[in-house]
Design a protein around this motif. Structure first.
Motif, PDB file in Angstrom:
ATOM      1  N   TRP A   1      42.964  -4.204 -64.146  1.00  0.00           N
ATOM      2  CA  TRP A   1      43.265  -2.838 -64.543  1.00  0.00           C
ATOM      3  C   TRP A   1      43.749  -2.773 -65.988  1.00  0.00           C
ATOM      4  N   PHE A   2      44.461  -3.787 -66.435  1.00  0.00           N
ATOM      5  CA  PHE A   2      44.921  -3.854 -67.828  1.00  0.00           C
ATOM      6  C   PHE A   2      43.712  -3.859 -68.766  1.00  0.00           C
ATOM      7  N   VAL A   3      42.791  -4.787 -68.516  1.00  0.00           N
ATOM      8  CA  VAL A   3      41.600  -4.906 -69.365  1.00  0.00           C
ATOM      9  C   VAL A   3      40.722  -3.664 -69.230  1.00  0.00           C
ATOM     10  N   ASN A   4      40.633  -3.119 -68.024  1.00  0.00           N
ATOM     11  CA  ASN A   4      39.832  -1.911 -67.809  1.00  0.00           C
ATOM     12  C   ASN A   4      40.334  -0.759 -68.677  1.00  0.00           C
ATOM     13  N   THR A   5      41.659  -0.625 -68.778  1.00  0.00           N
ATOM     14  CA  THR A   5      42.253   0.427 -69.598  1.00  0.00           C
ATOM     15  C   THR A   5      41.923   0.222 -71.072  1.00  0.00           C
ATOM     16  N   LEU A   6      42.075  -1.020 -71.552  1.00  0.00           N
ATOM     17  CA  LEU A   6      41.750  -1.327 -72.947  1.00  0.00           C
ATOM     18  C   LEU A   6      40.267  -1.094 -73.222  1.00  0.00           C
ATOM     19  N   ALA A   7      39.429  -1.542 -72.290  1.00  0.00           N
ATOM     20  CA  ALA A   7      37.978  -1.483 -72.498  1.00  0.00           C
ATOM     21  C   ALA A   7      37.458  -0.057 -72.528  1.00  0.00           C
TER      22      ALA A   7
ATOM     23  N   VAL B   1      32.981  -4.876 -69.712  1.00  0.00           N
ATOM     24  CA  VAL B   1      33.582  -6.178 -69.407  1.00  0.00           C
ATOM     25  C   VAL B   1      33.032  -6.712 -68.090  1.00  0.00           C
ATOM     26  N   THR B   2      32.733  -7.996 -68.066  1.00  0.00           N
ATOM     27  CA  THR B   2      32.389  -8.693 -66.820  1.00  0.00           C
ATOM     28  C   THR B   2      33.567  -9.575 -66.446  1.00  0.00           C
ATOM     29  N   GLY B   3      34.092  -9.397 -65.233  1.00  0.00           N
ATOM     30  CA  GLY B   3      35.261 -10.157 -64.798  1.00  0.00           C
ATOM     31  C   GLY B   3      34.945 -11.085 -63.649  1.00  0.00           C
TER      32      GLY B   3
END
Length: 650
Positions: free
Chosen positions: A430-436, A443-445
Motif C-alpha cells: 500500500w505504501f508503494v501503491n500510494t507513491l506510484a 509497479v509489479t510486486g
C-alpha cells in the motif's frame, strides 16, 4: 470419541475409567498443569476406545439399512444435543469478545464443525496445532470430533456390508490389514515436514486399532492381566509427561499409545483401579468435559490472561463440575429420548447447520458487526477496512501465476517499477501503491516469505525454521527475480526485506543485487525497516477494545530497545556502505515519519498500523506513505535520498 459404553450388553466400567484418565490428561495439558506436557495423547486413547465400542455395537447387528439408521440415530442423540448447547453458549461468548474478522472466522469454524469438517478447516487455517495463535480458536478441539464423525460416516457401512458377506476370519484379517496400512501411512506422513496432526487419514488407524480389539476376547482379572493393565496405564501416564508439543505426532508415537490402550481394553476387565467410582464418573462425563474445557483456554489466550498452574487446577475442577450437571441435564435426557432418526436428523443436525451458515453469511454482509464492541471498534474498522484486501495474495510465496496480475499503482502508465523481497515487501504494498499512483508508475510486486531474495544468498529468515522445500522455492524465486531485473524495462527496482532477520554475512549479497539493478538501467530503491520491539502490536492495541477500556499509546515502540538495537546497528552499517558505494541508490526510511525522538507510533489517528510484531497493516502502510510524501516528498519524483542510513534505529 465419547461413545456410551453401557449401550453394549456387557457394561465395562473399566473402560469408562480409562476414558476418565484420558480426559484428565487432555485437561491437565491444556490447563498447563505440570508435569503433563503431552496430555494430548488422551485424544488418541479416546479414538481407540471409540473404535472398540462402535464396532462392538455393530457386531451384534444383522442387515445394513435398519442397523445403520439405528446407529446414526443413537450417535446423533448421544453427541449432538450436548454439542449444540455448548456451541450456543460459546457463540454467545464469541459475540461479546471476538473482533470482527475473528468473529467471522469463528462462525466459519462453527459451520465446519457442524458439517464434520473442522479438522480440514483448521488444517488450512493453522498448520500447527501447538502454535500460540491456535490456542485462541474456541472450536479448535472439535477437529477430533470431526474425524470421529467421518469414521462414523464411512466405517459402519463398510463393516456391516462385509459382515454380511464374508467370514469372521476374513473380517478379522481385513481389519488388521486396514489398521496396519493406515498406521504405516501415518508414520510415513508424520516423517514429512508437513503437519499431519489434523488430517483424517493419519488418524484412522487409531479407530481401526480399537475395531480390531473386538476380534479378541477380553481376559478376566488375574495376576497377569492386572499387572499388565496397571503397567500399561502407568506407561501411558508417563508418556503424557514425557511427550511434548515438539514430539513427532501422530506417527510411530501414536501407534505406541494405541497399542498400550488396546492392551488395557483387552486385559483391564474388572480392574479395580479403572473401575473406581470417581474415575468411572469422570469417564462418563468426559464428553461434556472435553467440550467445555477448551473455550476457557481459548478465551484466556485471546484476552491475554495468563493461566498459571493453580488457576489451571481451579478451571479443571470447574469444568468437571459443569460437566457433571450438563451430563445429567442434557446428555442423559436426550440420549434416552424416543426421537426417530428423521426427527433427530432435522432438529439436531440439519437445522443447526443451516442456522450456522445463515449466521455466517449475515455476519460477512455486516463485516462481523464491529459495533458489538463499541463505537471505537466501529471507528477503527472503518479506517482499516479499505486496506484489508489488495488482490495480491497470489503474488506472494511463489504463487505468482501471470506476472501481469501482480501489477498495481497506475496500471496505464508507461513507466514501470519492480518491487520484490520477503513478507516486508508485501507489507509495503500500500505504501508503494500510494507513491506510484501519484508518480504515475506501474509497479509489479513479487515476494516470498522469510526469503532473502538476493543472488547467491543461502538462508531464510533466521527467526523461522527452514525446510528443504522452502529453501528450494526461495532460490527459484530469487532466480526469477534476477532474470526479470537483467531483462530490463524497469525505471525503478525496489527492495524490501526484514533486514534484522538475517545473519550479517548475508548482507554482502546486496551489493551484487545493486550492481545488477544499475546495470539494467534502473534506479535501486531500498526500503528500510519499520520499528519493532518483539511484541505483537496488533494484539497490544486491540486488547483495550476487547476489554472496553481507553487507549493511551501504551503500545508505542521505544528506541533504542533491547530487542532490535544490536541488529539495527548492523543494518545501519550496511545501509551506510550501500549509500556510500552506490550514489544512485535511493534509501526510503519510513521510521522518519513513524518516529519522534525516542517513540515510534504503533497507531495513527486512533487506529493500529501493525498486523503483528513486525509487519505494518494496509492502513499503516498507506498512511505512512501519505506522511512521507507530505514531509519528505515522493522518492519516485524527487530522487531524494531520504535521511540516509544514519536514521536507522540506534
Amino acid at each position: 470419541m465419547f461413545s456410551a459404553h453401557n449401550a453394549v450388553t456387557n457394561y465395562r466400567p473399566d473402560i469408562d475409567g480409562l476414558r476418565g484418565i484420558a480426559v484428565l490428561m487432555v485437561l491437565a495439558y491444556h490447563f498447563h498443569i505440570p508435569p503433563v506436557t503431552g496430555g494430548y495423547i488422551g485424544v488418541d486413547i479416546f479414538f481407540v476406545i471409540s473404535g472398540y465400542l462402535i464396532t462392538s455395537l455393530l457386531r451384534n447387528e444383522r442387515g445394513i439399512t435398519k442397523p445403520l439408521l439405528t446407529f446414526y440415530n443413537r450417535r446423533i442423540k448421544r453427541l449432538l444435543p450436548m454439542f449444540l448447547v455448548f456451541a450456543l453458549i460459546t457463540t454467545i461468548a464469541a459475540t461479546v469478545i471476538l473482533l470482527p474478522d475473528d468473529f467471522i472466522n469463528y462462525l466459519k469454524s462453527l459451520r465446519s464443525a457442524l458439517s464434520f469438517q473442522s479438522n480440514e478447516y483448521f488444517d488450512v487455517q493453522t498448520k500447527d496445532y501447538f502454535a500460540p495463535n491456535a490456542r485462541e480458536l474456541p472450536l479448535l478441539h472439535t477437529w477430533s470430533l470431526s474425524i470421529e464423525w467421518q469414521f462414523y460416516l464411512s466405517f459402519p457401512l463398510i463393516y456391516l456390508f462385509l459382515q454380511a458377506r464374508i467370514s469372521q476370519q476374513a473380517r478379522k484379517a481385513g481389519l488388521m490389514l486396514a489398521a496396519t496400512g493406515f498406521a504405516l501411512w501415518s508414520i510415513f506422513l508424520t516423517q514429512d515436514s508437513s503437519n499431519a496432526y489434523f488430517l483424517t487419514s493419519p488418524r484412522f488407524f487409531e479407530l481401526l486399532v480399537g475395531a480390531c480389539a473386538t476380534e479378541f476376547k477380553p481376559r478376566r482379572a488375574n495376576m497377569f492381566s492386572v499387572t499388565l493393565t496397571v503397567t500399561c496405564v502407568i506407561v501411558l501416564c508417563c508418556l503424557a509427561i514425557v511427550f511434548t508439543p515438539s514430539t513427532n505426532f501422530p506417527g510411530i508415537n501414536a501407534v505406541l499409545v494405541c497399542l498400550l490402550t488396546v492392551l488395557v481394553i483387552l486385559f483391564g476387565q474388572d480392574n479395580r483401579l479403572l473401575s473406581s467410582r470417581w474415575l468411572v464418573h469422570v469417564g462418563q462425563i468426559s464428553y461434556s468435559a472435553y467440550l467445555w474445557h477448551w473455550p476457557f483456554v481459548a478465551i484466556a489466550q485471546y484476552l491475554q490472561i495468563p493461566l498459571p498452574p493453580h488457576v489451571g487446577v481451579a478451571l479443571l475442577i470447574l469444568v468437571l463440575l459443569i460437566s457433571h450437571y450438563s451430563h445429567a441435564w442434557v446428555e442423559q435426557p436426550f440420549r434416552r429420548s424416543g426421537m426417530t432418526f428423521r426427527a433427530s436428523f432435522l432438529a439436531m443436525l440439519l437445522l443447526p447447520l443451516i442456522s450456522a451458515i445463515a449466521a455466517l453469511e449475515i455476519a460477512k454482509l455486516n463485516n462481523g458487526f464491529p459495533q458489538r464492541l463499541g463505537a471505537e471498534s466501529t471507528y477503527v474498522y472503518n479506517l482499516i477496512r479499505p486496506y484489508l484486501r489488495n488482490n495480491q495474495g497470489h503474488c506472494h510465496d511463489f504463487k505468482w501465476g501471470n506476472i501481469e496480475d501482480c501489477s498495481f499503482g497506475d496500471l496505464q502508465a508507461n513507466t514501470k517499477a519492480l518491487l520484490f523481497g520477503d513478507s516486508h515487501a508485501r507489507h509495503y504494498w500500500w505504501f508503494v501503491n500510494t507513491l506510484a499512483h501519484q508518480a504515475h508508475i506501474k509497479v509489479t510486486g513479487l515476494s516470498y516469505g522469510s526469503c532473502l531474495m538476493l543472488p547467491e544468498a543461502t538462508v531464510r529468515d533466521h527467526n523461522l525454521p527452514a525446510n528443504a522445500g522452502s529453501q528450494t522455492q526461495c532460490r527459484d524465486a530469487t532466480t526469477r527475480i534476477t532474470k526479470m531485473i537483467r531483462d530490463g524495462g524497469y525505471k525503478y527496482v525496489l527492495i524490501a526485506h526484514h533486514w534484522i532477520g538475517y545473519p550479517r554475512d548475508e548482507y554482502q549479497y546486496l551489493d551484487a543485487t545493486i550492481v545488477n539493478i544499475i546495470a539494467s538501467g534502473a534506479t535501486p530503491i531500498i526500503f528500510g525497516p519499520v520499528a519493532e520491539d518483539g511484541a505483537d502490536k496488533k494484539e497490544c492495541f486491540y486488547s483495550h477494545i476487547k476489554f472496553r477500556s481507553s487507549y493511551h499509546g501504551e503500545c508505542n515502540i521505544k528506541r533504542p530497545n533491547p530487542f532490535a538495537s544490536a541488529k539495527r546497528a548492523e543494518v545501519d552499517q550496511m545501509f551506510k556502505h550501500i549509500v556510500a558505494k552506490f550514489p544512485s541508490v535511493i534509501f526510503v526510511d519510513t521510521m522518519m515519519v513513524q518516529c519522534k525522538e525516542d517513540q515510534c507510533a504503533a497507531s495513527i489517528e486512533g487506529a493500529p498500523i501493525y498486523s503483528d510484531d513486525q509487519h505494518i497493516n494496509g492502513y499503516g502502510s498507506a498512511t505512512l506513505a501519505r506522511r512521507y510524501i507530505e514531509h519528505l516528498g515522493n522518492p519516485f519524483m524527487t530522487g531524494f535520498k531520504q535521511g540516509g542510513a544514519e536514521t536507522a534505529l540506534n
